[in-house]
Write an enzyme that holds these catalytic residues in place. Structure first.
Site, PDB file in Angstrom:
ATOM      1  N   ASP A 124     -14.907  20.202  22.983  1.00 39.30           N
ATOM      2  CA  ASP A 124     -14.219  20.751  24.149  1.00 39.30           C
ATOM      3  C   ASP A 124     -14.995  20.524  25.438  1.00 39.30           C
ATOM      4  O   ASP A 124     -14.406  20.382  26.510  1.00 39.30           O
ATOM      5  CB  ASP A 124     -13.970  22.250  23.954  1.00 39.30           C
ATOM      6  CG  ASP A 124     -12.778  22.518  23.050  1.00 39.30           C
ATOM      7  OD1 ASP A 124     -12.447  21.632  22.245  1.00 39.30           O
ATOM      8  OD2 ASP A 124     -12.185  23.598  23.140  1.00 39.30           O
TER       9      ASP A 124
ATOM     10  N   LYS B  61     -12.389  24.180  17.563  1.00 40.65           N
ATOM     11  CA  LYS B  61     -11.108  24.185  16.858  1.00 40.65           C
ATOM     12  C   LYS B  61     -11.256  23.890  15.380  1.00 40.65           C
ATOM     13  O   LYS B  61     -10.284  24.001  14.632  1.00 40.65           O
ATOM     14  CB  LYS B  61     -10.151  23.150  17.493  1.00 40.65           C
ATOM     15  CG  LYS B  61      -9.932  23.338  18.984  1.00 40.65           C
ATOM     16  CD  LYS B  61      -9.475  24.742  19.329  1.00 40.65           C
ATOM     17  CE  LYS B  61      -9.482  24.988  20.814  1.00 40.65           C
ATOM     18  NZ  LYS B  61     -10.809  24.920  21.449  1.00 40.65           N
TER      19      LYS B  61
ATOM     20  N   SER C 274     -12.554  28.682  28.226  1.00 36.61           N
ATOM     21  CA  SER C 274     -13.673  28.350  27.360  1.00 36.61           C
ATOM     22  C   SER C 274     -14.426  29.621  27.011  1.00 36.61           C
ATOM     23  O   SER C 274     -14.427  30.590  27.780  1.00 36.61           O
ATOM     24  CB  SER C 274     -14.604  27.377  28.080  1.00 36.61           C
ATOM     25  OG  SER C 274     -15.876  27.359  27.485  1.00 36.61           O
TER      26      SER C 274
END
Length: 611
Positions: A81, A124, A517
């Protein structure tokens, strides 16, 4: 007694072809009849949290085979990410969770594996594998790659602990020299492992401990420390044991849906609230509950958030505290132990490694055990040497952090705050709810009212912040960034980081139907549901509208009359629920497929087929 799933492909004359193929992978006559256990790895050289996992799958596989099983390894994808942040790559991050869950299901069901060890780590990947484990409901043990060491650097005569977010904030701060930015960049991420704060990856790996699906220390033992090797070795033996208990002793207590029950989900969210975990955990926990057909929703989280205090503050909420410090204070078992003393968790939930969570806490909580082995385990310290190699150092702290009043982990009687680290807000702008990480909000802005500055994309908001269009007192609204509207529900780390770099982190608010985030702090409210693309009220906000946020009372309101809102809705219905500006992002067929079936954030942004 349930039959081993793998017998479908290993037994019977008509499976001669399948056995021939199994033999080509190395299986021998004596292996047919043993449990076939999938080692679900996620090694990739793209992601520092996964760069060291290449050999760890085979480490687990060897232990499985030593314990009498057959191990077969495969990999899932893994998106970083941080690298995907701030550009169209972030559109793919959340949808990758579903791809990971699907890929695990495809491989495990196609080959009729009996059980699995999930080797995950970053944002994830753990959620995707967790969803798959609850979907498949076969014996599963989680073991993650572990957190990165915090960066350490001496700047202007002062030793500073750093992480990824520090590099982002510094780069946008005109007052920091290029030389200092370069120093921070080179020092922020020194080793393999998931980013060193209580960001999404570490939050999720901690939650697997509370759910009962991983071993103690999974969330906090550093990736570089030799102690972490034991978790992988033990996972290999443990999975064979619980697999046999299910298939040979009909013990359904070892199945994920019986371990990760509603009570276990409540334990996990109590932990999350107490440790000020990432808001993304709410999204992922709801998605996992959906896959496991567990009745756990945003209202349950809201109720927990009203009674669980904040017992720990870790970066980004407290900039000088990182996962290595949490481990030194006793890790997740210590936080669960403090919650247990306050009567805030269910002790009776089973785990993969102990009869109950209560038994595990009694053994592993450093404030109640006399075990020198446990105490030594939690003295595992950073090595301070940049490396991409797992288990490469064996440093120890001289002493543990046992301070329950002023330490990294505090007691229920002496919390950082009586309100927990996460809160669910509701109001006319978020009828189905939204999420804020209260652990990262300054007390001075727990109640905040200001004029809206509306942006139709993250890109537009970033441009406005960097050009000083946003000023103190503003409520930045970023919309059409939800699961459908993005699509993909981008993280807003850059807007929040840039607000901090401009000195606006404690004097502005940001609300979005996107997400944040785990590195985000400040008055950042995400997951606004319904999202704009689904006709949510956030799509009706105009520049200058007053928005009132009241975290103590859990409300968020657009200060307009019902009549005005109704009139705007009629107008927007006619125009269509889409961004007012032209966005240059390329939405591929893969992203459109996710958007077509994605639910709103209050349901975990899972895919649902139309009924």
């Amino acid at each position: 007694m349930p039959a081993y799933r793998s017998r479908t492909t290993t037994h019977g004359r008509n499976m001669a072809g399948a056995r021939g193929l199994w033999r080509a992978t190395g299986m021998k006559d004596g292996d047919f009849g043993k449990p076939i256990i999938a080692v679900v790895n996620s090694f990739t050289q793209f992601v520092p949290g996964h760069v060291h996992l290449k050999d760890l799958g085979q480490l687990v596989a060897r232990e499985i085979e030593a314990a009498g099983g057959v191990a077969k390894e495969f990999n899932t994808i893994a998106v970083d990410d941080g690298i995907a942040m701030g550009h169209d790559g972030m559109l793919y991050s959340l949808p990758s969770r579903e791809i990971i869950a699907d890929s695990v299901e495809y491989m495990v069901n196609a080959h009729c594996a009996d059980a699995m060890v999930c080797i995950s780590n970053c944002d994830k990947i753990t959620p995707g594998m967790l969803m798959a484990s609850l979907r498949l409901n076969i014996p599963t043990v989680f073991v993650s790659g572990g957190p990165m060491e915090a960066g350490k650097v001496v700047m202007h005569g002062k030793k500073v602990a750093l992480d990824l977010v520090d590099a982002m904030v510094a780069a946008a701060d005109d007052k920091i020299s290029d030389e200092d930015v370069a120093t921070i960049e080179r020092s922020a991420c020194p080793t393999c492992g998931s980013c060193s704060g209580m960001f999404t990856a570490n939050s999720m790996n901690c939650l697997t401990e509370a759910l009962g699906l991983s071993l103690p220390g999974n969330g906090s033992t550093l990736a570089t420390h030799s102690d972490r090797k034991r978790l992988f070795v033990e996972a290999g033996h443990l999975i064979v044991d619980i697999t046999r208990r299910y298939y040979e002793q009909d013990d359904e207590n070892v199945l994920p849906r019986n371990i990760a029950s509603k009570q276990a989900f409540e334990n996990a969210m109590a932990l999350d609230i107490a440790m000020g975990g990432s808001t993304n955990t709410v999204l992922h926990i709801l998605a996992a509950a959906y896959e496991g057909e567990i009745d756990f929703n945003l209202d349950d989280i809201d109720q927990l958030s009203r009674r669980v205090p904040c017992l720990s503050k870790v970066a980004p909420a407290k900039q000088d505290v990182h996962m290595e410090d949490v481990h030194r204070a006793g890790g997740i078992m210590r936080i669960l132990g403090e919650l247990d003393r306050g009567g805030l968790i269910n002790r009776d939930c089973p785990t993969v490694h102990a009869p109950t969570l209560g038994d595990a806490i009694d053994r592993w909580d450093i404030t109640r055990t006399n075990s020198e082995t446990v105490r030594e385990f939690f003295r595992a310290a950073p090595g301070g040497v940049p490396t991409q190699v797992a288990f490469s150092q064996s440093s120890r702290w001289d002493e543990l952090d046992m301070d329950r009043e002023n330490g990294v982990i505090r007691s229920v009687e002496k919390p950082f705050s009586k309100d927990g680290g996460l809160a669910v807000l509701k109001g006319n702008i978020a009828l189905d709810g939204c999420i804020v990480k209260t652990a990262g909000v300054d007390e001075s802005i727990l109640k905040f009212t200001g004029p809206a500055k509306v942006y139709e994309s993250q890109d537009s908001a970033v441009k406005a912040i960097l050009s000083n269009e946003v000023v103190a007192g503003d409520v930045v609204v970023i919309r059409y960034e939800g699961p459908k509207g993005g699509p993909g529900m981008q993280e807003m780390l850059y807007p929040t980081s840039y607000l901090k770099s401009k000195g606006l982190g404690k004097v502005c608010a940001l609300i979005t139907d996107g997400r944040f985030s785990g590195g985000t702090s400040g008055l950042s409210i995400g997951h606004v549901s319904p999202e704009a693309a689904n006709g949510g009220t956030i799509g009706l906000v105009r520049n200058g509208d007053t928005i009132a946020i009241d975290i103590p009372n859990r409300t968020i309101e657009l200060m307009l009359s019902e009549g005005e809102l109704a009139a705007r809705r009629v107008s927007q219905d006619a125009a269509g629920w889409k961004p007012a500006e032209h966005r240059k992002r390329k939405v591929t067929t893969a992203l459109k497929a996710y958007a077509a079936f994605a639910t709103s954030a209050d349901l975990g942004a899972v895919r649902k087929l139309p009924e």
